[in-house]
Design a protein around this motif. Sequence first.
Motif, PDB file in Angstrom:
ATOM      1  N   ARG A 109       0.887  -1.041   0.057  1.00  0.00           N
ATOM      2  CA  ARG A 109      -0.017  -0.066   0.188  1.00  0.00           C
ATOM      3  C   ARG A 109       0.926   1.127  -0.050  1.00  0.00           C
ATOM      4  O   ARG A 109       1.681   1.340   0.937  1.00  0.00           O
ATOM      5  CB  ARG A 109      -0.922   0.138   1.292  1.00  0.00           C
ATOM      6  CG  ARG A 109      -1.863   1.298   1.260  1.00  0.00           C
ATOM      7  CD  ARG A 109      -2.869   1.207   2.525  1.00  0.00           C
ATOM      8  NE  ARG A 109      -3.563   2.156   2.599  1.00  0.00           N
ATOM      9  CZ  ARG A 109      -3.475   3.313   3.478  1.00  0.00           C
ATOM     10  NH1 ARG A 109      -2.147   3.578   3.875  1.00  0.00           N
ATOM     11  NH2 ARG A 109      -4.438   4.264   3.412  1.00  0.00           N
ATOM     12  N   PHE A 136      -6.478  -3.870  -8.631  1.00  0.00           N
ATOM     13  CA  PHE A 136      -6.544  -4.199  -7.252  1.00  0.00           C
ATOM     14  C   PHE A 136      -6.652  -5.581  -7.004  1.00  0.00           C
ATOM     15  O   PHE A 136      -7.124  -6.287  -7.532  1.00  0.00           O
ATOM     16  CB  PHE A 136      -7.647  -3.596  -6.381  1.00  0.00           C
ATOM     17  CG  PHE A 136      -7.515  -2.102  -6.495  1.00  0.00           C
ATOM     18  CD1 PHE A 136      -7.160  -1.219  -5.623  1.00  0.00           C
ATOM     19  CD2 PHE A 136      -8.091  -1.438  -7.616  1.00  0.00           C
ATOM     20  CE1 PHE A 136      -6.949   0.114  -5.552  1.00  0.00           C
ATOM     21  CE2 PHE A 136      -8.180  -0.055  -7.808  1.00  0.00           C
ATOM     22  CZ  PHE A 136      -7.580   0.786  -6.667  1.00  0.00           C
ATOM     23  N   HIS A 140      -7.679  -8.471  -0.772  1.00  0.00           N
ATOM     24  CA  HIS A 140      -8.019  -7.595   0.297  1.00  0.00           C
ATOM     25  C   HIS A 140      -9.007  -7.655   1.198  1.00  0.00           C
ATOM     26  O   HIS A 140     -10.360  -7.677   0.548  1.00  0.00           O
ATOM     27  CB  HIS A 140      -7.780  -6.050  -0.352  1.00  0.00           C
ATOM     28  CG  HIS A 140      -6.378  -5.576  -0.901  1.00  0.00           C
ATOM     29  ND1 HIS A 140      -5.329  -5.374  -0.009  1.00  0.00           N
ATOM     30  CD2 HIS A 140      -6.085  -5.169  -2.008  1.00  0.00           C
ATOM     31  CE1 HIS A 140      -4.274  -5.135  -0.724  1.00  0.00           C
ATOM     32  NE2 HIS A 140      -4.672  -4.757  -2.017  1.00  0.00           N
ATOM     33  N   MET A 196      -6.453 -10.156  -9.861  1.00  0.00           N
ATOM     34  CA  MET A 196      -6.807  -8.834  -9.679  1.00  0.00           C
ATOM     35  C   MET A 196      -8.001  -8.152 -10.309  1.00  0.00           C
ATOM     36  O   MET A 196      -8.422  -9.000 -11.537  1.00  0.00           O
ATOM     37  CB  MET A 196      -5.645  -7.813 -10.281  1.00  0.00           C
ATOM     38  CG  MET A 196      -4.273  -8.089  -9.421  1.00  0.00           C
ATOM     39  SD  MET A 196      -3.162  -6.663  -9.876  1.00  0.00           S
ATOM     40  CE  MET A 196      -1.719  -7.691  -9.287  1.00  0.00           C
ATOM     41  N   LEU A 217     -14.505   1.351  -2.484  1.00  0.00           N
ATOM     42  CA  LEU A 217     -13.558   0.208  -2.134  1.00  0.00           C
ATOM     43  C   LEU A 217     -13.711  -0.181  -0.666  1.00  0.00           C
ATOM     44  O   LEU A 217     -12.737  -1.018  -0.148  1.00  0.00           O
ATOM     45  CB  LEU A 217     -11.999   0.742  -2.737  1.00  0.00           C
ATOM     46  CG  LEU A 217     -11.775   0.867  -4.190  1.00  0.00           C
ATOM     47  CD1 LEU A 217     -10.613   1.456  -4.407  1.00  0.00           C
ATOM     48  CD2 LEU A 217     -12.091  -0.421  -4.883  1.00  0.00           C
ATOM     49  N   VAL A 227      -7.184   0.630   0.457  1.00  0.00           N
ATOM     50  CA  VAL A 227      -6.566  -0.215  -0.652  1.00  0.00           C
ATOM     51  C   VAL A 227      -6.024   0.919  -1.541  1.00  0.00           C
ATOM     52  O   VAL A 227      -6.559   1.759  -2.020  1.00  0.00           O
ATOM     53  CB  VAL A 227      -7.259  -1.318  -1.031  1.00  0.00           C
ATOM     54  CG1 VAL A 227      -7.326  -2.345  -0.129  1.00  0.00           C
ATOM     55  CG2 VAL A 227      -8.426  -0.879  -1.735  1.00  0.00           C
ATOM     56  N   THR A 228      -4.758   0.473  -2.212  1.00  0.00           N
ATOM     57  CA  THR A 228      -4.341   1.256  -3.420  1.00  0.00           C
ATOM     58  C   THR A 228      -3.965   0.577  -4.454  1.00  0.00           C
ATOM     59  O   THR A 228      -3.669  -0.631  -4.093  1.00  0.00           O
ATOM     60  CB  THR A 228      -2.988   2.376  -2.710  1.00  0.00           C
ATOM     61  OG1 THR A 228      -2.127   1.575  -2.163  1.00  0.00           O
ATOM     62  CG2 THR A 228      -3.634   3.423  -1.751  1.00  0.00           C
ATOM     63  N   PRO A 229      -3.717   0.881  -5.591  1.00  0.00           N
ATOM     64  CA  PRO A 229      -3.329   0.133  -6.624  1.00  0.00           C
ATOM     65  C   PRO A 229      -2.312  -0.777  -6.633  1.00  0.00           C
ATOM     66  O   PRO A 229      -1.389  -0.451  -6.178  1.00  0.00           O
ATOM     67  CB  PRO A 229      -3.539   1.001  -7.750  1.00  0.00           C
ATOM     68  CG  PRO A 229      -4.174   2.133  -7.541  1.00  0.00           C
ATOM     69  CD  PRO A 229      -3.662   2.327  -5.787  1.00  0.00           C
ATOM     70  N   GLN A 230      -2.387  -2.124  -6.866  1.00  0.00           N
ATOM     71  CA  GLN A 230      -0.912  -2.991  -7.083  1.00  0.00           C
ATOM     72  C   GLN A 230      -0.594  -2.698  -8.466  1.00  0.00           C
ATOM     73  O   GLN A 230       0.731  -2.654  -8.393  1.00  0.00           O
ATOM     74  CB  GLN A 230      -1.400  -4.329  -6.841  1.00  0.00           C
ATOM     75  CG  GLN A 230      -1.696  -4.794  -5.741  1.00  0.00           C
ATOM     76  CD  GLN A 230      -2.349  -4.405  -4.836  1.00  0.00           C
ATOM     77  OE1 GLN A 230      -3.612  -4.289  -4.797  1.00  0.00           O
ATOM     78  NE2 GLN A 230      -1.919  -3.633  -3.695  1.00  0.00           N
TER      79      GLN A 230
END
Length: 292
Positions: A109, A136, A140, A196, A217, A227-230
């Motif tokens: 994150r 994402f 999660h 994802m 989200l 959560v932040t983008p993978q």
Amino acid sequence: MRPLHDVACGDWLLRRAGAWARVGGVAGTGFEAYARILHPVAARRVDLSVQDRWGIHPERETASWPWAEVARRNDRVMHPLVQWQAITDQERSLEFADGWQAGQSEEGRLAPDLLAALTGHLAAATATPEDLVAAFWVGHGELNDSSNGYILLTSEEESGEGWEAPPRPPRQRPVSAAVRALVDRGPYFLWPGREMVLLETGATELSDPGWGETSGLGGWEGDPAPVTPQLLWPAGHEWVLASEIDWDSTIVAGSRALVDAVLADDRVEAFEVDADADLTWDGDTVNTARDR
């Protein structure tokens, strides 16, 4: 953010997936340059001269520390492949004689304020700044509405005179129906080892650190982006931003000019790496184990 069902838009990046546990295996190979951004750690200073009847010291100050501050205090060396476990001697957190305590590094994150800071550089490096794809990981807990709630039990002594109840825990934000359907049924973007879902976004949205509050989200009230983008990439494919869920650093892969801009930004703690760099715990061969 809007659910994206055309997972084939990521095929270009899948074709460039590198070796497992290497920078190229997280952000893709074939880019001109790569920057590694270390996730800062939360720190707090307690007053060691005062303690309550349970031996707890009151908190006096909080801060966000770069890894370099921990390395300096613990006599360790900063370098491009540095690992948190190595500079803390395998400790999850550290306490220092002046009352400062460093917490655990954040895995998977990138803090929303740092993502917002990087967005300016990313937007300037693509012809499609408002046409971005955010990926994402479906595992999660926030995306599955799982919670970390608890029931507080107190003894008669704790609830007696002078006892103060802890603050009420924050309420959980719901996952939107559209995101829930995507997480439950796909289609999924099958990055090696990571399943994802894809959402559409743009630089304007991500430049606001509070974007997570209205993203659908989930998460907790008061946490701007749980959560932040993978993975994050533009329609023009000029760059990729990657935050592997088990790493406490984020990769920016792109042009030489983009990486130079990131490295020069004093809001982030960054090092240049290459696509073959090993960022596993064993990748730090400079800060070797020492006797306790």
